[in-house]
Design an enzyme around this catalytic site. Structure first.
Site, PDB file in Angstrom:
ATOM      1  N   GLY A 140      -0.558 -10.744 -23.700  1.00 29.89           N
ATOM      2  CA  GLY A 140       0.158 -11.942 -24.126  1.00 29.89           C
ATOM      3  C   GLY A 140       1.198 -12.376 -23.122  1.00 29.89           C
ATOM      4  N   GLY A 198       4.506 -13.252 -24.460  1.00 28.56           N
ATOM      5  CA  GLY A 198       5.697 -13.383 -25.289  1.00 28.56           C
ATOM      6  C   GLY A 198       6.934 -13.145 -24.436  1.00 28.56           C
ATOM      7  N   ALA A 199       8.093 -13.139 -25.101  1.00 30.83           N
ATOM      8  CA  ALA A 199       9.358 -13.061 -24.368  1.00 30.83           C
ATOM      9  C   ALA A 199       9.457 -11.771 -23.539  1.00 30.83           C
ATOM     10  CB  ALA A 199      10.512 -13.167 -25.360  1.00 30.83           C
ATOM     11  N   ASN A 240       9.789  -3.547 -32.255  1.00 33.28           N
ATOM     12  CA  ASN A 240      10.778  -3.072 -33.221  1.00 33.28           C
ATOM     13  C   ASN A 240      10.071  -2.369 -34.374  1.00 33.28           C
ATOM     14  OD1 ASN A 240      13.096  -3.914 -31.943  1.00 33.28           O
ATOM     15  ND2 ASN A 240      13.433  -5.719 -33.223  1.00 33.28           N
ATOM     16  N   LYS A 257      16.808   3.339 -33.008  1.00 41.06           N
ATOM     17  CA  LYS A 257      16.690   1.876 -32.946  1.00 41.06           C
ATOM     18  C   LYS A 257      16.280   1.327 -34.321  1.00 41.06           C
ATOM     19  CE  LYS A 257      16.520  -2.141 -30.729  1.00 41.06           C
ATOM     20  NZ  LYS A 257      15.319  -2.917 -30.714  1.00 41.06           N
ATOM     21  N   ASN A 276      18.123  -1.653 -36.415  1.00 41.64           N
ATOM     22  CA  ASN A 276      17.436  -2.858 -36.900  1.00 41.64           C
ATOM     23  C   ASN A 276      17.420  -2.945 -38.426  1.00 41.64           C
ATOM     24  OD1 ASN A 276      15.408  -2.448 -34.084  1.00 41.64           O
ATOM     25  ND2 ASN A 276      16.608  -4.279 -34.429  1.00 41.64           N
ATOM     26  N   ASN A 314      19.329  -6.473 -38.789  1.00 46.96           N
ATOM     27  CA  ASN A 314      18.402  -7.597 -38.952  1.00 46.96           C
ATOM     28  C   ASN A 314      18.433  -8.213 -40.350  1.00 46.96           C
ATOM     29  OD1 ASN A 314      17.843  -6.362 -36.456  1.00 46.96           O
ATOM     30  ND2 ASN A 314      15.848  -7.323 -36.377  1.00 46.96           N
ATOM     31  N   ASN A 363      24.945 -11.971 -35.162  1.00 50.02           N
ATOM     32  CA  ASN A 363      25.253 -10.580 -35.526  1.00 50.02           C
ATOM     33  C   ASN A 363      26.744 -10.352 -35.786  1.00 50.02           C
ATOM     34  OD1 ASN A 363      22.565 -10.271 -35.114  1.00 50.02           O
ATOM     35  ND2 ASN A 363      22.725  -9.125 -33.192  1.00 50.02           N
ATOM     36  N   SER A 389      16.344 -11.075 -34.116  1.00 49.95           N
ATOM     37  CA  SER A 389      14.942 -11.514 -34.069  1.00 49.95           C
ATOM     38  C   SER A 389      14.426 -11.913 -35.458  1.00 49.95           C
ATOM     39  CB  SER A 389      14.066 -10.421 -33.467  1.00 49.95           C
ATOM     40  OG  SER A 389      14.204  -9.223 -34.195  1.00 49.95           O
TER      41      SER A 389
HETATM   42  N1  LIG Z   1      12.670 -10.490 -27.249  1.00 47.67           N
HETATM   43  C1  LIG Z   1      13.576  -9.525 -27.210  1.00 47.67           C
HETATM   44  O1  LIG Z   1      14.661  -9.703 -26.619  1.00 47.67           O
HETATM   45  C2  LIG Z   1      13.326  -8.195 -27.841  1.00 47.67           C
HETATM   46  C3  LIG Z   1      12.193  -7.949 -28.606  1.00 47.67           C
HETATM   47  N2  LIG Z   1      11.994  -6.703 -29.139  1.00 47.67           N
HETATM   48  C4  LIG Z   1      10.794  -6.426 -29.906  1.00 47.67           C
HETATM   49  O2  LIG Z   1       9.686  -6.458 -29.008  1.00 47.67           O
HETATM   50  C5  LIG Z   1       8.518  -6.965 -29.644  1.00 47.67           C
HETATM   51  C6  LIG Z   1       8.030  -8.202 -28.901  1.00 47.67           C
HETATM   52  O3  LIG Z   1       9.052  -9.181 -29.012  1.00 47.67           O
HETATM   53  P1  LIG Z   1       8.983 -10.607 -28.304  1.00 47.67           P
HETATM   54  O4  LIG Z   1       8.480 -10.481 -26.930  1.00 47.67           O
HETATM   55  O5  LIG Z   1      10.309 -11.220 -28.521  1.00 47.67           O
HETATM   56  O6  LIG Z   1       7.927 -11.328 -29.238  1.00 47.67           O
HETATM   57  P2  LIG Z   1       7.105 -12.667 -28.959  1.00 47.67           P
HETATM   58  O7  LIG Z   1       6.703 -13.222 -30.278  1.00 47.67           O
HETATM   59  O8  LIG Z   1       7.842 -13.542 -27.996  1.00 47.67           O
HETATM   60  O9  LIG Z   1       5.848 -12.117 -28.190  1.00 47.67           O
HETATM   61  C7  LIG Z   1       4.681 -11.650 -28.757  1.00 47.67           C
HETATM   62  C8  LIG Z   1       3.586 -12.371 -27.995  1.00 47.67           C
HETATM   63  O10 LIG Z   1       2.415 -11.621 -28.067  1.00 47.67           O
HETATM   64  C9  LIG Z   1       1.352 -12.528 -28.202  1.00 47.67           C
HETATM   65  N3  LIG Z   1       0.212 -11.873 -28.827  1.00 47.67           N
HETATM   66  C10 LIG Z   1       0.166 -11.297 -30.050  1.00 47.67           C
HETATM   67  N4  LIG Z   1      -1.051 -10.806 -30.285  1.00 47.67           N
HETATM   68  C11 LIG Z   1      -1.793 -11.089 -29.190  1.00 47.67           C
HETATM   69  C12 LIG Z   1      -3.131 -10.850 -28.842  1.00 47.67           C
HETATM   70  N5  LIG Z   1      -3.973 -10.221 -29.664  1.00 47.67           N
HETATM   71  N6  LIG Z   1      -3.560 -11.269 -27.629  1.00 47.67           N
HETATM   72  C13 LIG Z   1      -2.734 -11.910 -26.781  1.00 47.67           C
HETATM   73  N7  LIG Z   1      -1.447 -12.177 -27.067  1.00 47.67           N
HETATM   74  C14 LIG Z   1      -0.989 -11.756 -28.259  1.00 47.67           C
HETATM   75  C15 LIG Z   1       1.907 -13.601 -29.119  1.00 47.67           C
HETATM   76  O11 LIG Z   1       1.118 -14.755 -29.016  1.00 47.67           O
HETATM   77  P3  LIG Z   1       1.192 -15.893 -30.159  1.00 47.67           P
HETATM   78  O12 LIG Z   1       2.493 -16.602 -29.889  1.00 47.67           O
HETATM   79  O13 LIG Z   1      -0.018 -16.693 -29.885  1.00 47.67           O
HETATM   80  O14 LIG Z   1       1.178 -15.154 -31.478  1.00 47.67           O
HETATM   81  C16 LIG Z   1       3.303 -13.763 -28.563  1.00 47.67           C
HETATM   82  O15 LIG Z   1       3.333 -14.696 -27.517  1.00 47.67           O
HETATM   83  C17 LIG Z   1       8.949  -7.250 -31.090  1.00 47.67           C
HETATM   84  O16 LIG Z   1       8.687  -6.131 -31.883  1.00 47.67           O
HETATM   85  C18 LIG Z   1      10.462  -7.442 -30.976  1.00 47.67           C
HETATM   86  O17 LIG Z   1      11.128  -7.148 -32.189  1.00 47.67           O
HETATM   87  C19 LIG Z   1      12.857  -5.670 -28.920  1.00 47.67           C
HETATM   88  C20 LIG Z   1      13.975  -5.857 -28.152  1.00 47.67           C
HETATM   89  C21 LIG Z   1      14.319  -7.137 -27.591  1.00 47.67           C
HETATM   90  C1  LIG Z   2      19.504  -5.201 -31.455  1.00 48.40           C
HETATM   91  C2  LIG Z   2      19.115  -6.456 -32.215  1.00 48.40           C
HETATM   92  C3  LIG Z   2      19.607  -6.352 -33.626  1.00 48.40           C
HETATM   93  C4  LIG Z   2      19.812  -7.555 -31.476  1.00 48.40           C
HETATM   94  O1  LIG Z   2      19.854  -8.755 -32.168  1.00 48.40           O
HETATM   95  C5  LIG Z   2      17.613  -6.589 -32.212  1.00 48.40           C
HETATM   96  O2  LIG Z   2      16.916  -5.708 -31.765  1.00 48.40           O
HETATM   97  C6  LIG Z   2      16.921  -7.719 -32.870  1.00 48.40           C
HETATM   98  O3  LIG Z   2      17.465  -8.810 -32.956  1.00 48.40           O
HETATM   99  O4  LIG Z   2      15.783  -7.483 -33.305  1.00 48.40           O
END
Ligand SMILES: NC(=O)C1=CN([C@@H]2O[C@H](COP(=O)(O)OP(=O)(O)OC[C@H]3O[C@@H](n4cnc5c(N)ncnc54)[C@H](OP(=O)(O)O)[C@@H]3O)[C@@H](O)[C@H]2O)C=CC1
Ligand SMILES: CC(C)(CO)C(=O)C(=O)O
Length: 311
Positions: free
Chosen positions: A7, A9-10, A108, A193, A197, A201, A211, A265
């Site tokens: 993917g 994602g962020a 998470n 962690k 959360n 959260n 927060n 989140s």
């Molecule tokens: N962002 C952050 O700062 C932080 C995030 N986390 C944790 O990390 C994890 C990821 O977070 P984050 O990156 O923010 O989430 P996002 O929603 O930004 O990213 C997930 C991405 O994965 C893609 N995806 C899901 N399933 C598939 C698949 N089968 N094939 C291809 N792409 C796929 C999604 O696509 P689609 O949009 O099409 O569904 C989406 O773009 C979460 O559990 C979050 O809680 C932890 C700490 C910090």
């Molecule tokens: C650490 C924290 C609580 C920061 O916002 C986080 O992991 C989240 O937002 O899911």
């Protein structure tokens, strides 16, 4: 080294950009119904500076065993998306004999895709826990919003074949987005962690605030109870005294201070009408509490309240 990042994602985009900038071979595995692999423009914004990169993309349909052989997979998706991703991976691997070097999971919560993972003890699973902060302005533009730190270690199961010392791919990954430290006891870090959360959260989400709101003394009792319940469940699951409630509380307040201006989140998910990860946070604690006869009333109340807000 060959990195396959699921993917864009962020967090996935953040790591993909840094790996690519460090000279690693990176391909994003996309769900877009493209018929061919290609290269696309992505932007990573850090401190208002924009870095443009062309990253290779490979749709799931194009992923084959030859590409997976010896690759490192980075799977940073929401906890509730993990099962589908790992099933897609299992389907591709079932077509041949490829052995990826590493399947690195970062999300998470706990308990995601557990049944599927148990059916594949041959997968070299690693867990990465990070406090890096990232969000997406649009699907091709990611903002690195908070400099954090990360730890990674082998998934602790009875049968996995991940090695206890850092494998060769650890150094390029750590060099790409430091600080990243090797942590043999990654399960403990995941539980710590989880407690953070479970407290921040749902409470910040139900308050509808950043927060910072949790610095108000009205939240003290709930935060204390959540940490006590998580520690009580961990006593049974991880071993007596591995998590100390008072230490968890101190960690929760440290993170509240460090992320005071963050919208957590879960609140972001609720605002966007997306599913939350509550089943893998407070829901996980409630589920284990029921299984082991440990009361978890505060986690249960927050679980119900957040579930009621989900569309
Ligand atoms: N962002 C952050 O700062 C932080 C995030 N986390 C944790 O990390 C994890 C990821 O977070 P984050 O990156 O923010 O989430 P996002 O929603 O930004 O990213 C997930 C991405 O994965 C893609 N995806 C899901 N399933 C598939 C698949 N089968 N094939 C291809 N792409 C796929 C999604 O696509 P689609 O949009 O099409 O569904 C989406 O773009 C979460 O559990 C979050 O809680 C932890 C700490 C910090
Ligand atoms: C650490 C924290 C609580 C920061 O916002 C986080 O992991 C989240 O937002 O899911």
């Amino acid at each position: 080294m060959n990195w396959l990042v699921v993917g864009h994602g962020a967090l996935a985009s953040l790591w993909a950009h840094h790996l690519h900038a460090n000279g690693e071979s990176v391909s994003l595995i996309t769900r877009e119904p493209n018929t061919a692999s290609s290269e696309e423009d992505f932007v990573l914004e850090t401190n208002s500076e924009q870095q443009h990169q062309r990253l290779a993309t490979t749709p799931w349909g194009q992923l084959d065993n030859a590409t997976l052989q010896g690759a490192q997979l980075l799977i940073m998706v929401k906890a509730w998306q993990l099962d589908a991703v790992l099933q897609q991976l299992a389907d591709v691997l079932a077509q041949g004999h490829a052995r990826p070097n590493a399947v690195i999971l970062s999300h998470n919560g706990l308990g995601a895709a557990e049944a599927l993972v148990q059916r594949h003890p041959e997968w070299p699973l690693y867990d990465l826990v990070t406090t890096q902060g990232a969000w997406r302005k649009n699907p091709r533009h990611t903002v690195h919003a908070g400099q954090g730190e990360s730890v990674i270690g082998p998934r602790q199961t009875a049968t996995n074949n991940a090695c206890a010392a850092p494998p060769a791919w650890f150094t390029p990954l750590a060099n790409a987005l430091p600080p990243l430290n090797w942590e043999p006891d990654i399960l403990l870090r995941r539980w710590q962690k989880l407690a953070i959360n479970c407290a921040i959260n749902p409470l910040a989400s139900l308050a509808g605030s950043s927060n910072q709101v949790l610095q108000d003394s009205q939240y003290n009792a709930d935060i204390q109870a959540i940490c006590a319940e998580v520690a009580a469940v961990a006593d049974v699951v991880l071993g007596q005294g591995r998590l100390i409630a008072a230490e968890l509380e101190a960690r929760v307040y440290a993170v509240i201070t460090a992320t005071a201006n963050n919208t957590c989140s879960m609140l972001q998910d609720l605002k966007q009408g997306n599913p939350t990860e509550i089943d893998y946070l407070n829901g996980y604690i409630v589920q284990l509490g029921v299984a082991y006869g440990i009361p978890t009333p505060v986690n249960q109340r927050l679980y119900g309240a957040v579930k009621a807000l989900q569309v």
